[in-house]
Design a protein around this motif. Structure first.
Motif: not given
Length: 387
Positions: A48-64
Motif C-alpha cells: 500500500r503506497d510503497g509500504g512493506p508488503p502485506q498479505k491479504f486473505y481471500g480471492e485476489s479479484s474480490e480483494i482488489l
C-alpha cells in the motif's frame, strides 16, 4: 493536472511498487496504490503506497474490487472526480480458485484429461506438466471470480449514484496461453502476433454517452487509452511520438474506420550485444519486494531491468511483427519459416489464406509502414524522443 484523484489497484508490472522505486505507481502519477510488482494468486501480498508488503486473505479479484470501492466511496465524499485503474492478477498461471468456483467446472469434458500442458507449479514455482482438464477448471474459476468482482464494482457505482457518468473500460492485455487454449477459430496463442495472441475482449460502459448497447468493428488497441482519456479530461497530449488514437468519436458513434494502422512487434531486446549492459536506473531500485508463486531467475520475486540500447542495427528490426489496417493484416516471421503473410481478416479471421502473392502492392505498402513504425520505436528506445 485535470483535478482527478488517481488510484491503482493490482498488478503493476512497470517496475517495483516499493516506496524508493522511481517506477512505482506514485512515480507514474498515482496518488494512492495497493499494488504488486507482477502477478499474484489467492491470498495476494500487496504493497500500500510503497509500504512493506502485506498479505491479504481471500480471492485476489474480490480483494482488489473491495479496496477500489472503498477508494471510490472516499472520493465521492470528498467531491473529487477519480481515475481508478484496476489490473487483475487473473486469469494467469499458476491458476487457483475458491472451492465454490472450482466446483462449477468439475464436469468439464473428459477429453481434456489426457491432454498435457506445461505451466508453473503452485507448490514449487517450477515448470511442470499437468492434465489440461484440471488446469482449465482452475482457470475458469479465476475468470468466474473476476467476473463476479466486476459485477460488484458496477453495482457499487450504481449505489453511489456514479454509474451514469462513469466510464468503465474493460479489456484484456494479451491472448490465451497454450495451457488455457482449447478449441478456437483464431490462430496462435499468447506471445504470437497472430489473432489469438493479440485479439482480446474490449467492453466500455458509460450510460450517459452510450445509452443503448452496441458493437463496433473498428479495430482498437490499448495504446488508444491515453489519447482518449486525455481528450475526455481536457488535457493536452504530450508532444512526443505516441501510438494510439482518440476514440471519443467511437464512443459517440461517429467513428466507422480507424485513421491509423496498429502495429505489433516481438522485440528481441539488447541481449545480442556483447559487454555489460548500462542500466537507466540503479539496479537496487529495480529489485522486487512482493513475492511470486512463480520462480523467476531463481527467485520468488520479480527483479526489473531497464538498460540503454547501445546502437541501432539491422538485426534489431527482426522478430515476429505485424501491422493491421482497416482492410488487411500483414504478418512477417509470425512463426518459424512462415515469412511474409497477408490476410483479409474480414473474410478470414482464422488467418488461413495467405494473400501475399496476390497483392504484392499491399505487401510493399504495409511493409514500409511497419518498418517506419519500428524505426520510431527504436528512436524512442534510444531516448531520442525524450530530450
Amino acid at each position: 493536472d485535470a483535478g482527478y484523484a488517481t488510484g491503482h489497484f493490482g498488478k503493476w508490472h512497470v517496475g517495483p511498487v516499493k516506496k524508493d522505486s522511481p517506477t512505482n505507481p506514485g512515480g507514474m502519477g498515482f496518488d494512492e496504490w495497493l499494488s504488486h510488482d507482477n502477478f499474484f494468486e489467492m491470498d495476494p501480498v500487496l504493497s500500500r503506497d510503497g509500504g512493506p508488503p502485506q498479505k491479504f486473505y481471500g480471492e485476489s479479484s474480490e480483494i482488489l474490487i473491495d479496496e477500489a470501492i472503498n477508494y471510490l466511496e472516499k472520493k465521492k465524499q470528498a467531491g473529487k472526480p477519480f481515475f481508478t485503474v484496476i489490473w487483475f492478477g487473473s486469469p494467469h498461471e499458476p491458476y487457483s480458485g475458491m472451492e465454490t468456483d472450482l466446483a462449477l467446472y468439475r464436469d468439464l469434458p473428459q477429453k481434456y484429461r489426457d491432454v498435457e500442458v506445461i505451466l508453473t507449479s503452485n507448490e514449487t514455482g517450477e515448470r511442470i506438466k499437468r492434465s489440461q482438464r484440471e488446469v482449465l477448471i482452475e482457470r475458469y474459476a479465476e475468470i468466474t471470480a473476476m467476473d463476479r468482482s466486476i459485477g460488484k464494482l458496477r453495482n457499487a457505482l450504481k449505489t453511489l449514484g456514479l454509474r451514469d457518468n462513469t466510464l468503465l473500460w474493460y479489456c484484456g492485455d494479451n491472448g490465451t496461453p497454450p495451457s488455457g487454449l482449447t478449441e478456437s477459430r483464431f490462430r496462435g496463442f499468447k506471445g504470437k502476433v497472430y489473432e489469438n495472441g493479440i485479439r482480446v475482449p474490449g467492453v466500455i460502459e458509460w450510460p450517459n454517452v452510450i445509452p443503448k448497447p452496441r458493437t463496433s468493428t473498428v479495430n482498437t488497441v490499448t495504446s488508444d487509452i491515453l489519447p482518449t482519456l486525455c481528450a475526455l479530461a481536457g488535457v493536452q497530449i504530450p508532444e512526443i511520438p505516441l501510438d494510439g488514437v482518440d476514440l471519443v468519436p467511437l464512443l459517440t458513434g461517429e467513428m466507422t474506420k480507424r485513421s491509423e494502422a496498429i502495429e505489433f512487434w516481438s522485440f528481441r531486446g539488447s541481449r545480442f550485444y556483447k559487454g555489460p549492459p548500462k542500466p537507466y536506473i540503479d539496479p537496487k531500485f529495480q529489485k522486487g519486494t512482493t513475492p511470486l508463486v512463480k520462480k523467476m531467475g531463481g527467485l520468488f520475486t520479480r527483479n526489473f531491468r531497464n538498460d540503454h540500447h547501445p546502437e541501432i542495427r539491422e538485426l534489431d528490426f527482426m522478430g515476429p511483427r505485424a501491422i493491421l489496417s482497416d482492410d488487411f493484416k500483414l504478418v512477417i516471421d509470425g512463426d518459424k519459416g512462415t515469412g511474409v503473410e497477408l490476410f483479409d481478416l474480414k473474410k478470414d479471421i482464422g488467418e488461413k489464406n495467405n494473400l501475399a502473392e496476390a497483392h504484392p502492392d499491399i505487401v510493399e505498402q504495409l511493409s514500409k509502414q511497419l518498418r517506419d513504425w519500428q524505426g520510431s520505436v527504436m528512436n524512442s528506445l534510444m531516448g531520442r524522443d525524450y530530450k
